[in-house]
Design a protein around this motif. Structure first.
Motif, short mmCIF file in Angstrom:
data_model
loop_
_atom_site.label_atom_id
_atom_site.label_comp_id
_atom_site.label_asym_id
_atom_site.label_seq_id
_atom_site.Cartn_x
_atom_site.Cartn_y
_atom_site.Cartn_z
N THR A 64 0.81 -1.21 0.00
CA THR A 64 0.00 0.00 0.00
C THR A 64 0.84 1.26 0.00
OG1 THR A 64 -0.10 -0.13 2.41
CG2 THR A 64 -1.92 -1.11 1.18
N SER A 65 2.15 1.13 0.25
CA SER A 65 3.01 2.30 0.26
C SER A 65 3.23 2.84 -1.14
CB SER A 65 4.37 1.94 0.89
OG SER A 65 5.29 2.99 0.69
N PRO A 66 3.22 4.17 -1.32
CA PRO A 66 3.50 4.73 -2.64
C PRO A 66 4.96 4.59 -3.03
CG PRO A 66 3.31 6.49 -1.04
CD PRO A 66 2.92 5.22 -0.33
N SER A 67 5.84 4.22 -2.09
CA SER A 67 7.25 4.07 -2.39
C SER A 67 7.53 2.64 -2.84
CB SER A 67 8.10 4.39 -1.16
OG SER A 67 9.47 4.24 -1.44
N SER A 68 8.20 2.49 -3.98
CA SER A 68 8.42 1.16 -4.54
C SER A 68 9.86 0.71 -4.42
CB SER A 68 7.97 1.14 -6.00
OG SER A 68 8.27 -0.11 -6.59
N ALA A 69 10.78 1.42 -5.08
CA ALA A 69 12.17 0.97 -5.14
C ALA A 69 12.85 1.15 -3.79
CB ALA A 69 12.92 1.74 -6.21
N THR A 70 13.40 0.07 -3.27
CA THR A 70 14.11 0.10 -2.00
C THR A 70 15.60 0.15 -2.25
OG1 THR A 70 12.34 -1.16 -0.95
CG2 THR A 70 14.44 -1.12 0.19
N ALA A 71 16.30 1.02 -1.54
CA ALA A 71 17.73 1.17 -1.74
C ALA A 71 18.47 -0.07 -1.27
CB ALA A 71 18.24 2.39 -1.00
N PRO A 72 19.40 -0.60 -2.07
CA PRO A 72 20.20 -1.74 -1.63
C PRO A 72 21.23 -1.28 -0.60
CG PRO A 72 20.96 -0.98 -3.77
CD PRO A 72 19.74 -0.17 -3.43
N PRO A 73 21.79 -2.21 0.15
CA PRO A 73 22.80 -1.82 1.15
C PRO A 73 24.07 -1.32 0.47
CG PRO A 73 22.66 -4.21 0.96
CD PRO A 73 21.52 -3.65 0.17
N PRO A 74 24.87 -0.52 1.17
CA PRO A 74 26.12 -0.03 0.59
C PRO A 74 27.14 -1.15 0.40
CG PRO A 74 25.98 0.54 2.92
CD PRO A 74 24.64 -0.03 2.54
N LEU A 75 28.23 -0.83 -0.30
CA LEU A 75 29.29 -1.81 -0.50
C LEU A 75 29.88 -2.23 0.85
CD1 LEU A 75 31.37 -0.40 -3.51
CD2 LEU A 75 29.69 -2.25 -3.55
N PRO A 76 30.08 -3.53 1.05
CA PRO A 76 30.74 -3.96 2.28
C PRO A 76 32.16 -3.41 2.36
CG PRO A 76 29.73 -5.82 1.12
CD PRO A 76 29.69 -4.65 0.19
N SER A 77 32.66 -3.26 3.56
CA SER A 77 34.02 -2.77 3.75
C SER A 77 35.01 -3.69 3.04
CB SER A 77 34.33 -2.72 5.25
OG SER A 77 35.67 -2.32 5.47
N GLY A 78 35.93 -3.09 2.28
CA GLY A 78 36.95 -3.86 1.58
C GLY A 78 36.49 -4.48 0.28
N PHE A 79 35.23 -4.25 -0.10
CA PHE A 79 34.71 -4.89 -1.32
C PHE A 79 35.48 -4.43 -2.56
CE2 PHE A 79 31.85 -5.38 -4.92
CZ PHE A 79 31.28 -6.63 -4.70
N ALA A 80 35.70 -3.12 -2.69
CA ALA A 80 36.39 -2.59 -3.87
C ALA A 80 37.82 -3.13 -3.96
CB ALA A 80 36.40 -1.07 -3.83
N GLU A 81 38.48 -3.27 -2.81
CA GLU A 81 39.86 -3.77 -2.81
C GLU A 81 39.91 -5.19 -3.37
OE1 GLU A 81 43.90 -3.15 -2.18
OE2 GLU A 81 42.23 -1.74 -1.88
N GLY A 82 38.87 -5.96 -3.13
CA GLY A 82 38.84 -7.34 -3.60
C GLY A 82 38.63 -7.49 -5.09
N LEU A 83 38.37 -6.39 -5.80
CA LEU A 83 38.14 -6.46 -7.25
C LEU A 83 39.43 -6.34 -8.05
CD1 LEU A 83 35.03 -4.09 -7.52
CD2 LEU A 83 35.02 -6.58 -7.31
N LYS A 84 40.53 -5.99 -7.40
CA LYS A 84 41.74 -5.62 -8.13
C LYS A 84 42.38 -6.78 -8.89
CE LYS A 84 42.94 -1.58 -5.37
NZ LYS A 84 43.96 -0.94 -4.50
N ASP A 85 42.14 -8.01 -8.47
CA ASP A 85 42.78 -9.15 -9.11
C ASP A 85 41.87 -9.87 -10.09
OD1 ASP A 85 45.13 -8.74 -7.64
OD2 ASP A 85 44.35 -9.89 -5.94
N VAL A 86 40.81 -9.21 -10.53
CA VAL A 86 39.87 -9.86 -11.44
C VAL A 86 40.56 -10.20 -12.76
CG1 VAL A 86 39.04 -7.69 -12.47
CG2 VAL A 86 37.56 -9.71 -12.44
N VAL A 87 40.21 -11.34 -13.32
CA VAL A 87 40.69 -11.76 -14.64
C VAL A 87 39.47 -11.88 -15.55
CG1 VAL A 87 41.85 -13.55 -15.97
CG2 VAL A 87 42.64 -13.01 -13.66
N LEU A 88 39.44 -11.05 -16.58
CA LEU A 88 38.29 -11.04 -17.48
C LEU A 88 38.36 -12.20 -18.47
CD1 LEU A 88 38.07 -7.21 -18.28
CD2 LEU A 88 36.74 -8.51 -16.62
N PRO A 89 37.22 -12.80 -18.80
CA PRO A 89 37.22 -13.88 -19.79
C PRO A 89 37.47 -13.35 -21.19
CG PRO A 89 34.98 -13.32 -19.18
CD PRO A 89 35.87 -12.51 -18.29
N ASP A 90 37.79 -14.26 -22.10
CA ASP A 90 38.00 -13.90 -23.50
C ASP A 90 37.36 -15.00 -24.36
OD1 ASP A 90 38.86 -12.67 -25.80
OD2 ASP A 90 40.89 -13.47 -25.70
#
Length: 373
Positions: free
Chosen positions: A6-32
């Motif tokens: 019944t609420s007029p508000s629909s989209a709920t904000a997702p939680p923020p990035l966990p601490s250290g999440f961005a640091e864990g992306l540095k070693d990603v290997v992209l497929p080819d």
């Protein structure tokens, strides 16, 4: 018992990035190969519009959005998007990734928003959200020429209400996907002679989500006949070229390069505008004028020096090697030199290996305090 949703508000904000999440992306290997739009980067930018103003966009882990089933965008199509790219800087000094003409994309995004009764977003906020996202996702910016981190800014009406009125709440999301070029080989074009992409006074000149959904049924002959792209004609006479489903169209005859003039049925492509600027450097005369499909096919049949190609963010520049239609007409187009030359020059600019007009190469500036979570 209380009633659900019944609420007029629909989209709920997702939680923020966990601490250290961005640091864990540095070693990603992209497929080819990467494909196009198949692999989603694990971070998105998101902001909500409530009570007459936008929140500051922030980064969040990619995940589902919590939407009520009666969210207005799901029923009435109040949704827009942009397509743009972050490129690996391949210049001699390297450096951070480059965005191609981001402020032009921001302006077009706002034109789309206004046409669909949606709030504008400040251009600087729009570009800042892209920079923040790309900074965190720099390991996802592929290194090969022509590849990119494709960015998809999107806005949709988020009010949970079945009334046929504009939303009062909106959600702005920027998604990212490391991608190969949309087309890496010449394409074939199927002339659509029955359906129309857009009509006068409609939404053909903006990036409304429904514009693309309306093309799906018309695309059935593509699969059946082995063609790649629909070539749309005007809605009144079905005689004049408008554009491809996902690209603007150019025609070269001799040293004249021309494209249909902008109207309320043709999208003002950023790549289209770029080619109009670059064309004279190839010794070409540039012209915006109506393109009669009969005149074009007659010229091809007569063996004239004719090229046809599409251009857009995803494709960059895509030469057309064959034009056909439901009558069985099949017209090969052996000449592709101009399209390939323009593609090369544009990629040089996008990857930072040559100079460019002001505003075309936007260096992603590292955030002084690191990305927001």
């Amino acid at each position: 018992m209380s009633l659900p949703f019944t609420s007029p508000s629909s989209a709920t904000a997702p939680p923020p990035l966990p601490s250290g999440f961005a640091e864990g992306l540095k070693d990603v290997v992209l497929p080819d190969p990467l494909g196009f739009g198949k692999l989603m980067a694990p971070v998105m930018a998101i902001a909500h519009y409530r009570d007459g103003s936008w929140e500051t966009p922030r980064l969040a882990e990619l995940g589902p959005l919590d939407l009520a089933p009666h969210t207005q965008a799901l029923h009435y199509g109040q949704a827009i998007f942009e397509g743009m790219k972050a490129y690996r800087n391949l210049g001699t000094d390297g450096g951070p990734p480059l965005l191609f003409r981001p402020y032009e994309h921001a302006r077009r995004f706002n034109r789309s928003a206004l046409r669909l009764g949606m709030p504008e977003i400040d251009e600087r906020v729009f570009v800042s959200a892209l920079e923040e996202l790309v900074t965190v996702l720099e390991p996802f910016v592929p290194a090969r020429r022509g590849q990119s981190l494709y960015l998809r800014p999107t806005m949709f009406g988020a009010t949970a209400d079945l009334s046929v009125v504009p939303s009062t709440e909106f959600c702005f999301v920027v998604l990212a996907t490391p991608s190969d070029a949309f087309f890496t080989t010449p394409v074939s074009a199927w002339i659509e002679r029955h359906y129309s992409r857009a009509g006068a006074g409609g939404t053909g000149c903006v990036k409304a989500a429904g514009n693309y959904a309306a093309s799906f049924a018309a695309a059935a002959p593509l699969r059946e006949n082995g063609f790649h792209q629909l070539l749309w004609l005007d809605a009144v006479e079905h005689r004049y070229l408008e554009e491809f489903t996902a690209m603007n169209v150019f025609v070269r005859r001799g040293d004249l390069l021309y494209t249909p003039p902008l109207s309320d049925t043709i999208l003002a492509g950023i790549t289209r505008d770029s080619l109009l600027t670059l064309g004279p450097s190839l010794g070409l005369k540039m012209e915006e004028r109506p393109v009669d499909i009969h005149e074009l096919t007659d010229a091809i049949r007569a063996g004239e020096d004719v090229e046809v190609f599409g251009c857009g963010t995803g494709a960059v520049v895509a030469p057309v090697e064959l034009i056909g239609d439901e009558t069985g007409m099949r017209l090969p187009l052996p000449s592709q030199e101009t399209a390939l030359e323009l593609r090369g020059r544009l990629l040089d600019i996008q990857h930072g290996t040559t100079g460019a007009p002001d505003g075309w190469q936007h260096t992603v500036a590292p955030l002084p305090d690191g990305p927001q979570a």
